[in-house]
Design a protein around this motif. Structure first.
Motif, short mmCIF file in Angstrom:
data_model
loop_
_atom_site.label_atom_id
_atom_site.label_comp_id
_atom_site.label_asym_id
_atom_site.label_seq_id
_atom_site.Cartn_x
_atom_site.Cartn_y
_atom_site.Cartn_z
N GLY A 282 5.26 -3.19 5.05
CA GLY A 282 4.76 -3.91 3.89
C GLY A 282 5.54 -5.18 3.65
N GLU A 322 -5.03 -2.16 -0.86
CA GLU A 322 -4.33 -1.39 -1.88
C GLU A 322 -4.76 0.07 -1.91
OE1 GLU A 322 -8.07 -3.04 -3.58
OE2 GLU A 322 -6.40 -3.86 -2.43
N THR A 327 1.12 -0.53 -0.57
CA THR A 327 1.12 -0.56 -2.04
C THR A 327 0.50 0.69 -2.63
OG1 THR A 327 -0.95 -1.82 -1.98
CG2 THR A 327 1.09 -3.06 -2.19
N VAL A 333 8.44 -0.93 -5.37
CA VAL A 333 7.68 -1.51 -6.47
C VAL A 333 8.39 -2.67 -7.15
CG1 VAL A 333 6.38 0.58 -6.95
CG2 VAL A 333 8.60 0.26 -8.03
N ASP A 336 7.65 -7.82 -3.98
CA ASP A 336 6.31 -8.02 -3.46
C ASP A 336 6.14 -7.27 -2.15
OD1 ASP A 336 6.67 -10.87 -1.44
OD2 ASP A 336 8.28 -10.10 -2.68
N ASN A 339 -0.05 -5.64 2.15
CA ASN A 339 -0.83 -4.74 2.98
C ASN A 339 -1.36 -5.49 4.20
OD1 ASN A 339 -0.80 -2.41 1.13
ND2 ASN A 339 -1.98 -3.74 -0.22
#
Length: 424
Positions: A282, A322, A327, A333, A336, A339
């Motif tokens: 990610g 998402e 995410t 969290v 940033d 995906n």
């Protein structure tokens, strides 16, 4: 579902479904791509013959079904005589039986006129290597070897990861091997696995086999996606030393000196130059900006770029978002997180030297492939390669699997062999 026999309605079963459905798995005909099967609970692919498949943009009436059935030449059904036709695949020869053979064509032609040609595949793509030297490259070929997530091999049959690396070393010259590219999850979320993984990869290191390591979600210090550990990667960087890789001639640079979380490497094969990026799970915006800055350098204009990150393509054949990407799990969290679709929009499509992207993370028996055209007209192949759930012939988890990709510069093609490397 409506059942017809020779064009005549028999019965209907099931309930209505909503609109705008997006499947978890890629659509398959006569097949079952779910990753939940074991030796004791197998999938059940269709055991008959399929001669033609048509897909329409509406449900056909009983009269329309009968009319289509009575058309002898199914290849004649196209968008000019039926505005509702979307796909029209006619299977011929060996393809009718749905049993894979090397002599079968790779694609099935779409006679609808919409050019929705179908990829012809089979239920079980990871199979034992035959006796002939399938790995051997000719004078116009070179090879990249992809390692699907090795987490279950390390966890359940750790001796096989040694055998896998030994096999690559033994056959590197015959393959004209350029590099081994891992796809994350080097461990199965357990600290005790790091000693096995790092020790097994010394086989490649000692043989001076170029290899690229990337982090999977199971390789971060928190060992889970939902705890507060974020992107800390201490165990990864303790077991694979930055200095060992930074000293290699194929090392370009790391985003952060002293850490292997995000690294760029360069390789050459038969006069073709490659940049290979190992990006975090990610990847953050700053990570993709760093990769972009290297891709934009004039000295790399003629390099083909391969982007590796643990999760880019989903098992449904689309870029993750998402609903099924990093995410979704609330990973990291506080920062940033991007995906697969974000990686495409912010990085892949923007550079004319991007050639391939690949990841793992979700198990699928096949190699999922997606072709897209970048902003500069370059075709980009994205792949999901992860057979981690394939069991061996004893029904045990942790089969040792590799994907051997040969590039032929004379014919300008690449092709894969997906193999189960057996223990000697």
């Amino acid at each position: 579902f409506y059942l017809y026999d020779k064009g005549v309605f028999i019965e209907k079963q099931g309930t209505t479904v909503g609109t705008n459905n997006k499947g978890t798995y890629a659509p398959a005909i006569g097949n079952d791509l779910r990753s939940t099967a074991t030796k004791l609970t197998p999938r059940y692919p269709f055991l008959g013959e399929i001669k033609d498949v048509a897909v329409y943009t509406k449900a056909l009436t009983a009269d329309e079904v009968l009319t289509e059935y009575n058309i002898t030449d199914k290849k004649s059904i196209n968008k000019n005589n039926n505005p509702y036709i979307l796909h029209n695949w006619v299977l011929e020869g060996e393809a009718i039986s749905l049993i894979y053979k090397e002599s079968m064509p790779e694609w099935v032609y779409d006679y609808s006129g919409n050019e929705n040609h179908a990829y012809l595949s089979t239920s079980f793509h990871w199979y034992d290597a035959p006796q002939e030297k399938w790995w051997e490259a000719n004078e116009d070929e070179y090879t990249f070897v992809f390692y699907p997530d090795i987490q279950e091999t390390v966890d359940f049959q750790k001796s096989k990861i040694y055998v896998q690396n030994e096999w690559v070393v033994e056959h590197a010259d015959e393959m004209n091997l350029t590099a081994v590219l891992t796809l994350g999850d080097l461990t199965n979320a357990s600290l005790c696995h790091w000693s096995t993984t790092s020790d097994a990869f010394k086989i490649l290191q000692n043989a001076d086999i170029p290899h690229v390591l990337i982090l999977g979600n199971h390789d971060y210090d928190d060992q889970t996606l939902t705890s507060a550990g974020g992107r800390e990667s201490g165990h990864f960087n303790e077991n694979f030393k930055y200095e060992d890789y930074a000293s290699k001639e194929w090392f370009v640079e790391a985003k952060e000196v002293g850490k292997l979380d995000n690294v760029c490497y360069k390789f050459s094969a038969l006069g073709v130059n490659y940049l290979v990026f190992a990006l975090e799970f990610g990847p953050a915006d700053a990570t993709m900006e760093w990769a972009s800055s290297i891709l934009d350098r004039p000295e790399y204009a003629d390099y083909r770029a391969i982007i590796l990150s643990h999760n880019i393509l989903g098992r449904n054949g689309y870029f993750t978002d998402e609903t099924n990407g990093p995410t979704k799990y609330g990973f990291n969290v506080t920062e940033d997180v991007n995906n697969g679709i974000d990686i495409w929009e912010k990085l892949l499509r923007k550079h004319d030297n991007v050639f391939i992207s690949a990841g793992g993370h979700v198990a699928v028996d096949s190699i999922m492939r997606k072709y897209d055209t970048g902003d500069h007209g370059n075709q980009i192949l994205s792949m999901l390669i992860n057979g981690q759930s394939v069991v061996d012939y004893n029904g045990k988890r942790g089969a040792s699997l590799i994907a051997v990709c040969k590039f032929n510069e004379k014919t300008k093609t690449n092709y894969f062999k997906r193999r189960n490397i057996k223990k000697r």
